[in-house]
Design an enzyme around this catalytic site. Sequence first.
Site, PDB file in Angstrom:
ATOM      1  CB  VAL A 260      49.036-117.271  90.929  1.00  0.00           C
ATOM      2  CG1 VAL A 260      48.804-118.417  89.973  1.00  0.00           C
ATOM      3  CG2 VAL A 260      48.814-117.720  92.378  1.00  0.00           C
ATOM      4  NE  ARG A 262      53.280-108.484  93.247  1.00  0.00           N
ATOM      5  CZ  ARG A 262      52.018-108.631  92.854  1.00  0.00           C
ATOM      6  NH1 ARG A 262      51.631-109.751  92.263  1.00  0.00           N
ATOM      7  NH2 ARG A 262      51.140-107.659  93.041  1.00  0.00           N
ATOM      8  CG  ASP A 286      50.055-114.398  85.882  1.00  0.00           C
ATOM      9  OD1 ASP A 286      49.925-114.113  84.673  1.00  0.00           O
ATOM     10  OD2 ASP A 286      49.598-113.688  86.798  1.00  0.00           O
ATOM     11  CD  GLU A 291      56.015-109.511  86.335  1.00  0.00           C
ATOM     12  OE1 GLU A 291      55.206-108.558  86.212  1.00  0.00           O
ATOM     13  OE2 GLU A 291      55.732-110.542  86.960  1.00  0.00           O
ATOM     14  CG  HIS A 310      51.796-109.651  86.212  1.00  0.00           C
ATOM     15  ND1 HIS A 310      52.739-109.131  87.046  1.00  0.00           N
ATOM     16  CD2 HIS A 310      50.692-109.820  86.965  1.00  0.00           C
ATOM     17  CE1 HIS A 310      52.237-108.982  88.258  1.00  0.00           C
ATOM     18  NE2 HIS A 310      50.988-109.381  88.240  1.00  0.00           N
ATOM     19  CB  ALA A 313      45.213-111.249  87.943  1.00  0.00           C
TER      20      ALA A 313
END
Length: 349
Positions: A260, A262, A286, A291, A310, A313
């Site tokens: 969760v 990097r 995540d 990315e 991602h 959150a």
Amino acid sequence: MTSRLRVVIATPLEPELCDLLTEREPRIDLVVEQDLLPPMRWVGDHEGDPDFRRTPEQQARFEELVHSAEALYGIPDTDPALLAETVRRNPKLRWVQTMAAGGGAQIKAAGLEQADLDRIKWTTSAGAHSRTLTEWALFGVLAGAKELPRLQKLQAERSWPTRWPMKQVFDMRICVVGLGHIGRGIAQAFTALGAEVVGVRSHPQPTEGAVEVYGTDQVLEAVTDCDAIVAAVPGTSASAGMIGAAELAAAKPGVIIANVGRGNAIDEPALIEALHSGQVSFAALDVTAVEPLPADSELWSFPQVVIAPHTAALHADEDRLIAELFAENAGRLLDGVELRNLVDTVQFY
């Protein structure tokens, strides 16, 4: 100390939350021109629509505003180069609030002189995402413990096999790598479920929710014999590859992984190899090292891997929570009190 603070909104922010800033801290002189900001596509979209373009006149006006700020709400256009230009041209700038919990990486990317890093206060939105990412970590470990891929396969086959015992979180030893705002919330949540939690943080010290705390040079020792590893570290040079082949091998066979923090904290080639061998039984990611995750990444092909783009959150109140944090910190700045979530301008977290 000054009696007022000129704040320029440099990132998309809804008008009602602009109003919230001055309601919570009336000493803010708020400067916002909504037509200069890209429209938000979703909650927490601090970059805004990538197709948005300013006219040359609008761009000049936008830069004029950010160069006049004493405090910036967001990094202008989330652009390190524009941040560097703003810092160079604006000796009155006292404080920059990043929208990302890991905003230190954006500040580092600006390549600022140490004198500028020292004269400006830099803060992040850490804390606003703690509960949502705690839930993702819980989901990931529980999904692995309850063998979600196996259950999905059986359901697709309409198969009802003989019963089998699943893993129980209350029997697990879980290592949380990174005990910042997010990691501490994760540690406390797993402890509440009965797990034995150990943690890793840059400055080892007793931490609520963790029975043992190790330094960042002791990750191998921390993860040894763990049933699950949760990565919640910021993206720094020190965290890159923190969980590699040796760490994955030191955990219990069939270890569950959740990330969760990097993506570069986990060595992805090592993770892929461990997924093939079965040393890692399940991974909930995540974030990934690159990315968006490239289409040719093998991680896409594993049924025992769940990938959230991602997005774990995000939640409906994220922007409000960041605005409330900013208003509180504005009051602290004006009153000469230390700000919350200050960035370490050596490690950039």
